[in-house]
Structure formats: structure tokens, C-alpha cells
Design a protein around this motif. Structure first.
Motif, PDB file in Angstrom:
ATOM      1  N   GLN A   5       1.000  -1.252   0.164  1.00 29.06           N
ATOM      2  CA  GLN A   5      -0.126   0.168   0.076  1.00 29.06           C
ATOM      3  C   GLN A   5       0.835   1.334   0.021  1.00 29.06           C
ATOM      4  N   MET A   6       1.944   1.064   0.702  1.00 28.97           N
ATOM      5  CA  MET A   6       2.705   2.245   0.782  1.00 28.97           C
ATOM      6  C   MET A   6       3.353   2.609  -0.759  1.00 28.97           C
ATOM      7  N   LEU A   7       3.944   1.650  -1.371  1.00 28.21           N
ATOM      8  CA  LEU A   7       4.456   1.637  -2.756  1.00 28.21           C
ATOM      9  C   LEU A   7       3.348   2.228  -3.767  1.00 28.21           C
ATOM     10  N   ARG A   8       1.810   1.824  -3.509  1.00 30.77           N
ATOM     11  CA  ARG A   8       1.106   2.121  -4.460  1.00 30.77           C
ATOM     12  C   ARG A   8       0.633   3.693  -4.287  1.00 30.77           C
ATOM     13  N   ARG A   9       1.182   4.439  -3.045  1.00 34.21           N
ATOM     14  CA  ARG A   9       0.959   5.777  -2.598  1.00 34.21           C
ATOM     15  C   ARG A   9       2.317   6.381  -3.247  1.00 34.21           C
ATOM     16  N   LYS A  10       3.255   5.825  -3.899  1.00 32.94           N
ATOM     17  CA  LYS A  10       4.373   6.159  -4.536  1.00 32.94           C
ATOM     18  C   LYS A  10       5.419   7.012  -3.467  1.00 32.94           C
ATOM     19  N   ILE A  11       5.344   6.325  -2.390  1.00 34.30           N
ATOM     20  CA  ILE A  11       6.258   6.451  -1.285  1.00 34.30           C
ATOM     21  C   ILE A  11       6.988   5.476  -1.086  1.00 34.30           C
ATOM     22  N   ASN A  12       8.569   5.950  -1.059  1.00 35.98           N
ATOM     23  CA  ASN A  12       9.497   4.866  -0.838  1.00 35.98           C
ATOM     24  C   ASN A  12      10.323   5.185   0.614  1.00 35.98           C
ATOM     25  N   ASP A  13      11.206   4.245   0.837  1.00 28.23           N
ATOM     26  CA  ASP A  13      12.006   4.203   2.208  1.00 28.23           C
ATOM     27  C   ASP A  13      12.638   5.633   2.422  1.00 28.23           C
ATOM     28  N   GLN A  14      13.183   6.345   1.411  1.00 34.49           N
ATOM     29  CA  GLN A  14      13.767   7.594   1.588  1.00 34.49           C
ATOM     30  C   GLN A  14      12.936   8.599   1.967  1.00 34.49           C
ATOM     31  N   ASP A  15      11.623   8.592   1.694  1.00 36.41           N
ATOM     32  CA  ASP A  15      10.451   9.242   2.116  1.00 36.41           C
ATOM     33  C   ASP A  15      10.344   9.216   3.553  1.00 36.41           C
ATOM     34  N   LEU A  16      10.317   7.776   3.963  1.00 38.95           N
ATOM     35  CA  LEU A  16      10.064   7.421   5.532  1.00 38.95           C
ATOM     36  C   LEU A  16      11.297   7.940   6.232  1.00 38.95           C
ATOM     37  N   ILE A  17      12.386   7.801   5.656  1.00 42.82           N
ATOM     38  CA  ILE A  17      13.508   8.332   6.584  1.00 42.82           C
ATOM     39  C   ILE A  17      13.720   9.928   6.809  1.00 42.82           C
ATOM     40  N   LYS A  18      12.857  10.533   5.510  1.00 41.45           N
ATOM     41  CA  LYS A  18      12.764  12.054   5.846  1.00 41.45           C
ATOM     42  C   LYS A  18      11.844  12.399   6.816  1.00 41.45           C
ATOM     43  N   LEU A  19      10.582  11.352   7.075  1.00 39.16           N
ATOM     44  CA  LEU A  19       9.678  11.462   8.098  1.00 39.16           C
ATOM     45  C   LEU A  19      10.117  11.367   9.416  1.00 39.16           C
ATOM     46  N   LEU A  20      11.090  10.382   9.556  1.00 39.07           N
ATOM     47  CA  LEU A  20      12.039  10.438  10.787  1.00 39.07           C
ATOM     48  C   LEU A  20      12.803  11.438  11.059  1.00 39.07           C
ATOM     49  N   GLU A  21      13.427  11.975  10.152  1.00 40.39           N
ATOM     50  CA  GLU A  21      14.168  13.408  10.412  1.00 40.39           C
ATOM     51  C   GLU A  21      13.090  14.339  10.693  1.00 40.39           C
ATOM     52  N   ASP A  22      12.071  14.540  10.337  1.00 39.31           N
ATOM     53  CA  ASP A  22      11.175  15.675  10.656  1.00 39.31           C
ATOM     54  C   ASP A  22      10.805  15.567  12.445  1.00 39.31           C
ATOM     55  N   GLN A  82      12.831  14.060  14.482  1.00 36.50           N
ATOM     56  CA  GLN A  82      14.374  13.910  15.140  1.00 36.50           C
ATOM     57  C   GLN A  82      14.850  12.408  15.326  1.00 36.50           C
ATOM     58  N   LEU A  83      14.129  11.363  14.570  1.00 36.86           N
ATOM     59  CA  LEU A  83      14.483  10.220  14.802  1.00 36.86           C
ATOM     60  C   LEU A  83      15.262   9.610  13.925  1.00 36.86           C
ATOM     61  N   GLU A  84      15.875  10.185  12.973  1.00 36.34           N
ATOM     62  CA  GLU A  84      16.437   9.449  11.716  1.00 36.34           C
ATOM     63  C   GLU A  84      17.809   8.482  12.373  1.00 36.34           C
ATOM     64  N   TYR A  85      18.267   8.962  13.452  1.00 36.96           N
ATOM     65  CA  TYR A  85      19.243   7.966  14.048  1.00 36.96           C
ATOM     66  C   TYR A  85      19.018   6.485  14.209  1.00 36.96           C
ATOM     67  N   LEU A  86      17.538   6.386  14.335  1.00 34.29           N
ATOM     68  CA  LEU A  86      16.947   4.963  14.425  1.00 34.29           C
ATOM     69  C   LEU A  86      17.166   3.951  13.331  1.00 34.29           C
ATOM     70  N   GLU A  98      19.262   0.759  14.311  1.00 35.30           N
ATOM     71  CA  GLU A  98      18.536  -0.520  14.034  1.00 35.30           C
ATOM     72  C   GLU A  98      18.883  -1.477  12.827  1.00 35.30           C
ATOM     73  N   ARG A  99      19.797  -0.542  11.942  1.00 33.73           N
ATOM     74  CA  ARG A  99      20.398  -1.202  10.772  1.00 33.73           C
ATOM     75  C   ARG A  99      19.264  -1.501   9.798  1.00 33.73           C
ATOM     76  N   GLY A 100      18.465  -0.311   9.526  1.00 36.43           N
ATOM     77  CA  GLY A 100      17.646  -0.167   8.347  1.00 36.43           C
ATOM     78  C   GLY A 100      16.118  -0.395   8.693  1.00 36.43           C
ATOM     79  N   LEU A 101      15.272  -0.065   7.849  1.00 42.17           N
ATOM     80  CA  LEU A 101      13.872  -0.034   7.924  1.00 42.17           C
ATOM     81  C   LEU A 101      13.284  -1.463   7.984  1.00 42.17           C
TER      82      LEU A 101
END
Length: 652
Positions: A531-548, A550-554, A558-561
Motif C-alpha cells: 500500500q505504501m508503494l502504491r502511494r508512490k512513497i519509498n523508504d527515503q520518504d520514510l527516512i525524511k519523516l523520521l528526520e522531521d 528527530q528520529l533519523e538515527y533509528l 537498528e540497521r535499516g527500516l
């Protein structure tokens, strides 16, 4: 002394009809349910107590329609194969009985060659017989698994839809432990049902075939005397038997309550430990277990009592009757004809005695299993009661009704009346819900708890996109209740509620839910990766959300999504709340309901997250006592805790 009728020669066809009729009468007498001694009236459908009665029959037939949906289903195929193999096993038993008699005859005659030959034949029969016995067990288990799968899938469809899973525990009070009903109780019901067919069809088949064979060897009087003995035993056992079905249902209920107190302790372990409430919890757990243990001791004593009767009548009494029947060929009315036929051959008498005794033992076992099967039916009735209760609850909730054991209502004089101990049926939605494009409006909607407590008599306010509202007030004033009504968790008891589609609303509690899964799953829940891919959202977009948040260090820690972990233990309280905010940014709903969702987050990160939400045009509904959040909202909805509220624009 033999009766006069026993000396009258009867045609074989007539004897077979008599035997078949006797078997039918015996079965009907055993299966006929006991009438309630206390009341001659019919028991209403919803008042079944786990007894074998009309209520049980209606319920089991209703459940059978679910687990056996059509004649072409695999369940019917398994039942057909099971029937064939039950017939094969009975025919093998008859052959082995005859073979045992011939083996004994060779021993008496001292014929070594024939003895070895018969032993080899017995060994050859043992191979298919072992397969048949094992395959019957496999078929019974297979049936149980199929029944459980059908019923589980049916309940899952009913339980996990339209907020029913929430309403079962939070609105309706009839089932305190739905988790046990949907897991353990269904498994036990399926096992019991799968065994019932074999435990009935096999004895009935054995009774007919063994009786027919014995009637040829001994005469129809032999099987008839066996039926009469077990008929007498069955009637007596039925009279003295306790209501094991009801006792089983009570046992399951107490098991569920005992399990529930342990679950509550685990769920609130931190608070209990902090408050040093272990002694209080220990007392409650011990009390719950003592109730369960006391009931099981009573049931165990009753089973001892019934075991004595079972052994006396079915086991030892049957042995005495059996010896009398086995003597009929030699001592009975047709003894002269029989002895003349075998030429007074002692080995032939021994052969027939061994063969007939084996047949009689199998016949006695079959009738005995049928006679004492009332316990298995009562056990099934108990499981049926607890399983059917959850079915009724799900059906009522789907139809818009729930029941509470304590409801506050006003009588004609205006006094509040509390009805305890009885289920009050309440309609879920007495008000009206109208779906809008992007507007939320409460038009004279009362805030009423499921127990009937009126917190606000009628709320009237309107929210449009961009009208960010902060809600304040003392505990118990109706803040969270307002959101539960808005989110369709609680019923609308009056007025009209205007709101957009439920998928345009998003809720974040103080303690967000972090399901088992990957780090990616925590951000996109309840979406899947597809469902995420159908919305044309990729893992980089999720990492950007974690940056918003202040959790990009996770991602690196944790060695990846794709990393899977127990996130409730791995993440701190503040990290959990920031994950929930990242989840909000991923879904980008029209409205966000934020219930103290930043209580463990520092004010600087809190400001970043609220500014991000407003930048995404998410209209905020926030419950909080933190003064730092007021500046992010243009409107305030304030409760005073005494049934009054104010909705005003803030002067920021």
C-alpha cells in the motif's frame, strides 16, 4: 429360564428387523434430552445453561451451518471417508474375532500347521488394521482443524470489522474474555464436535453389524438381552447424571476469569509495582483461582460418583450378562440343535465360544460407548454455550445493540435508577451521523458513556479545516469521550453528528500502539508495504519523516527500516510518541486527534512536530494541559467537569 417366545422359530428377516428396531429405540432413548424438572415451560433461546436441550440443539445446528457450509465442502468429504473407514474397521474386527476362534481350535486339536497358518493370517491383517486405526485418528484431527478454521474465520470476519472488537470489551459487558472465547474455547469445541461423530457412528455401526453376526451364531435372543441390559443402564445413568454440560460451561467461565486477572496484572504491572499493590493483586488472583479450584474439585467428585455407576453397570454388570449370553448355545433352548450340528466337538464349541465372546465384547463396548456418550454430549453442550455466547454478542453489536449489566437511567420522577445484575439492551445509535466532505459539527449531541452516565447533555460546535482546537478540562469531564463518539467508538445517543469519512480522521493516544513488525511498519501502520508503494512513497520518504521528528538515527541504530524488534521495549516513551507523529505525517489526514501525545517529548521537538503538522494542512484536535501547546491552536473547547463547556476563539 428362557421365555416361551424364545422357543418360537422366527424368520431371519423378521429377526433382523427386530434387531434394527431395538437399536433405533436404544439410540432414541439415549439421545433424548432430559426435560427441566423445575419448569415445564420452554427455555428461551438466549437462556441456555449448557444442558442438552432444545436450546443446545438450535445452537449446534446454527454452528454446524458455519463449519459445514455445503454438501460439497471438504468437511463432508472427510466425514464420508471417515464413515467408510469406520465400516472397514468394524468388518476387520468381525474377521479377527472369527480368526481368533479358529486359532484356539487349532490349539485344542494340536494342529501345528494350521496354527502357524492362522497366525500368519493374523499378522497380515495387523498391517491394514494398524493403518486404518491411525488413519481414523488422523481424520478426526483433520475434521477438528477444519471445524476450527471455519469457525475462527467466521468469528474473525465478525469480530474485526466496524469497531466490533472494541465494542465487545468496552461497550458490551456479557463477555469479559473474548480472547479465550476466540482461541481456546473454539479449539475445544471443534475437538469435541469432531469426536462426537466417530463416537456415535462407530458404535451404531458396530451394534448393527455385530448384532447381525451374533444373531446368526447365538440367535436373536443374545443381542436382545444385551440391548435390554444397556437400556436399563442408560436410563439409570441418565437419572443420576449431573448436568455436566452446565458444569463445563461454568468451568470455562472461571478459567477465563482466572486468566483475565493475570492479564490485568501484566498489563498494569508498572503501576501495580510502583504503588506496591502486589499483596492486593495476590489476594485477587488467589481468590479467582480458589473459585476455579473449588469448582473443579466438585466436578471431580461428581465424575468419581458417575465413574462408580459407569463401572458397576457398564463394565462389571455387562460381564455377568455376557457370560449368561455366551452360555445360550450350550444351555439355551436350541442347545440340542447346536450340539448336533457340531457333533459335540469340544474344539468347535471352544472356537464358537471365543469367536462369539469376541463379538459380544465388541458389541458390549459399542453399546457402552453409546450409553455413556451422554457425558461427551454434555461437554459439547457446555462448549457450545460459551462459543455461541460470543456469536450472539457479535450479532447484536453488528445489528446496533449492546448490553450492560449496570445502566443509569432516569425514571418518571427524574431520579437516577441503577439496575444491577441484569443486562440492559441499549441501541447503539439513537442519534444520526451524516458524512460530510471536510466539516465536523456536533448538533445537540449528548456525551453519554456506555454505562449511561451523561457527561454533557448536548454539545453544539462546528469545525472547518484550519480551525485548530485545543481541549482542556478536569479528568472525567468528557474530553476523551468526545473523541470516542467522533471516531465511532461510542454510539451517538442523540442529535446529529456531521463528520468526514473515518479515514480522514487520525488518532494518536498518549501511549501509541507499536505492533510487531519492522521499523517501517511502525511508521506506515496500518498500511502494508505494498500500500505504501502504491502511494508512490519509498523508504527515503520514510527516512525524511523520521528526520522531521528527530528520529533519523533509528535507521542506523537498528540497521535499516527492515529491522524487526520489540519496539515497546526498545524505544523510550518520547521515541514512541515521535514515531506516532511520523505516522501522522505519513497518512496526512484532514483531522488529527492528539490525546496528550507529546507528554514525554521536549518542548522544542514538540514545537517542530506541531509546525510540521500545520504545514501539511492537518487540522489539529489536541487534548493537553501543557500551556506550550495553546499557541498552536486558534480555538479552545473547555469543559468545567460539571456538565458545562465553552467553545471560543483564543486571543493569542
Amino acid at each position: 429360564m428362557p421365555s416361551v417366545l424364545s422357543k418360537i422359530p422366527l424368520p431371519q428377516s423378521f429377526q433382523n428387523k427386530v434387531l434394527s428396531g431395538a437399536v433405533l429405540v436404544l439410540i432414541l432413548m439415549i439421545l433424548k434430552s432430559k426435560k427441566e424438572a423445575s419448569s415445564p415451560r420452554k427455555i428461551p433461546r438466549r437462556q441456555g445453561q449448557g444442558n442438552v436441550d432444545k436450546v443446545f440443539m438450535n445452537r449446534i445446528l446454527d454452528l454446524l451451518k458455519i463449519v459445514i457450509p455445503s454438501i460439497k465442502s471438504m468437511e463432508v468429504f472427510d466425514l464420508s471417508v471417515l464413515t467408510v473407514f469406520l465400516f472397514i474397521r468394524t468388518m476387520m474386527s468381525i474377521y479377527i474375532s472369527s480368526l481368533n476362534g479358529r486359532i484356539v481350535k487349532t490349539i485344542i486339536n494340536g494342529d501345528l500347521e494350521k496354527f502357524i497358518k492362522k497366525i500368519v493370517q493374523l499378522g497380515l491383517v495387523a498391517v491394514p488394521a494398524s493403518f486404518v486405526n491411525s488413519y481414523l485418528e488422523y481424520l478426526n484431527k483433520s475434521l477438528s482443524l477444519r471445524f476450527r478454521r471455519r469457525l475462527t474465520e467466521y468469528f474473525h470476519d465478525q469480530y474485526i470489522k466496524n469497531m466490533i472488537f472494541y465494542q465487545v470489551s468496552n461497550l458490551d459487558s456479557r463477555v469479559a474474555n473474548p480472547d479465550q472465547r476466540l482461541t481456546t474455547d473454539i479449539e475445544k469445541w471443534a475437538n469435541s464436535l469432531s469426536q462426537i461423530y466417530s463416537n456415535f457412528s462407530k458404535p451404531i455401526l458396530d451394534i448393527f453389524l455385530f448384532s447381525k453376526k451374533l444373531a446368526v451364531s447365538i440367535g436373536y435372543q443374545g443381542p436382545m438381552y444385551v440391548f435390554l441390559w444397556y437400556f436399563f443402564s442408560g436410563v439409570l445413568l441418565k437419572i443420576v447424571s449431573p448436568a455436566f454440560g452446565k458444569l463445563t460451561a461454568i468451568d470455562q467461565k472461571l478459567e477465563g476469569e482466572y486468566r483475565s486477572v493475570h492479564s490485568q496484572l501484566l498489563y498494569h504491572a508498572e503501576e501495580v509495582a510502583f504503588l506496591q499493590g502486589q499483596n492486593w493483586e495476590k489476594l485477587k488472583i488467589n481468590q479467582s483461582y480458589q473459585q476455579l479450584n473449588k469448582h473443579q474439585i466438585v466436578v471431580n467428585k461428581l465424575r468419581l460418583f458417575m465413574g462408580i455407576f459407569d463401572g458397576l453397570l457398564v463394565k462389571y454388570g455387562a460381564v455377568m450378562a455376557g457370560y449368561g449370553i455366551m452360555g445360550l448355545p450350550v444351555f439355551g433352548p436350541n442347545s440340542e440343535e447346536y450340539l448336533k450340528k457340531i457333533g459335540n466337538d469340544k474344539s468347535a464349541i471352544t472356537r464358537d465360544y471365543v469367536s462369539n465372546s469376541s463379538l459380544l465384547i465388541n458389541l458390549a463396548k459399542a453399546i457402552g460407548r453409546l450409553v455413556v456418550s451422554y457425558k461427551e454430549i454434555q461437554q459439547l453442550a457446555g462448549y457450545t454455550r460459551v462459543v455461541y455466547e460470543i456469536k450472539e454478542v457479535l450479532s447484536d453489536l453488528s445489528s446496533g445493540y449492546y448490553k450492560r449489566t449496570q445502566v443509569q437511567q432516569e425514571n418518571e420522577t427524574g431520579q437516577v435508577v441503577i439496575d444491577q445484575g441484569k443486562h440492559q439492551t441499549i441501541q447503539l445509535d439513537k442519534g444520526q451521523i451524516i458524512q460530510t466532505q471536510d466539516i465536523i459539527e456536533f448538533d445537540n449531541v449528548p456525551i453519554i458513556s456506555p454505562n449511561g452516565d451523561t457527561l454533557i447533555k448536548g454539545m453544539c460546535f462546528k469545525i472547518t479545516p484550519g480551525m485548530n482546537v485545543i481541549i482542556s478540562g478536569p479528568n472525567g469531564c468528557g474530553k476523551s469521550s468526545l473523541f470516542r463518539i467522533l471516531g465511532a467508538l461510542w454510539p451517538v445517543q442523540g442529535g446529529t453528528l456531521y463528520r468526514p469519512a473515518i479515514d480522514k480522521l487520525f488518532y494518536i493516544p498518549q501511549r501509541p500502539y507499536l505492533p510487531p513488525g519492522t521499523l517501517r511498519d511502525q511508521i506506515i501502520y496500518p498500511h502494508t508495504k505494498l500500500q505504501m508503494l502504491r502511494r508512490k512513497i519509498n523508504d527515503q520518504d520514510l527516512i525524511k519523516l523520521l528526520e522531521d521528528v528527530q528520529l533519523e538515527y533509528l535507521v542506523y541504530r537498528e540497521r535499516g527500516l527492515d529491522a524487526a524488534n520489540d519496539w515497546n521495549d526498545v524505544l523510550s516513551g518520547g521515541e514512541k510518541q515521535r514515531i506516532a507523529m511520523a505516522r501522522l505525517f505519513y497518512h496526512k489526514p484532514q483531522y488529527a486527534i492528539l490525546d496528550e501525545c507529546t507528554s514525554s517529548v521536549s518542548m522544542d521537538i514538540e514545537a517542530i512536530m506541531y509546525n510540521k503538522a500545520k504545514a501539511l494542512n492537518i487540522t489539529l484536535f489536541t487534548v493537553s494541559h501543557r500551556q506550550s501547546l495553546f499557541k498552536f491552536h486558534e480555538y479552545i473547547l473547555k469543559f468545567d467537569g460539571e456538565g458545562r463547556y465553552w467553545f471560543n476563539k483564543q486571543n493569542i
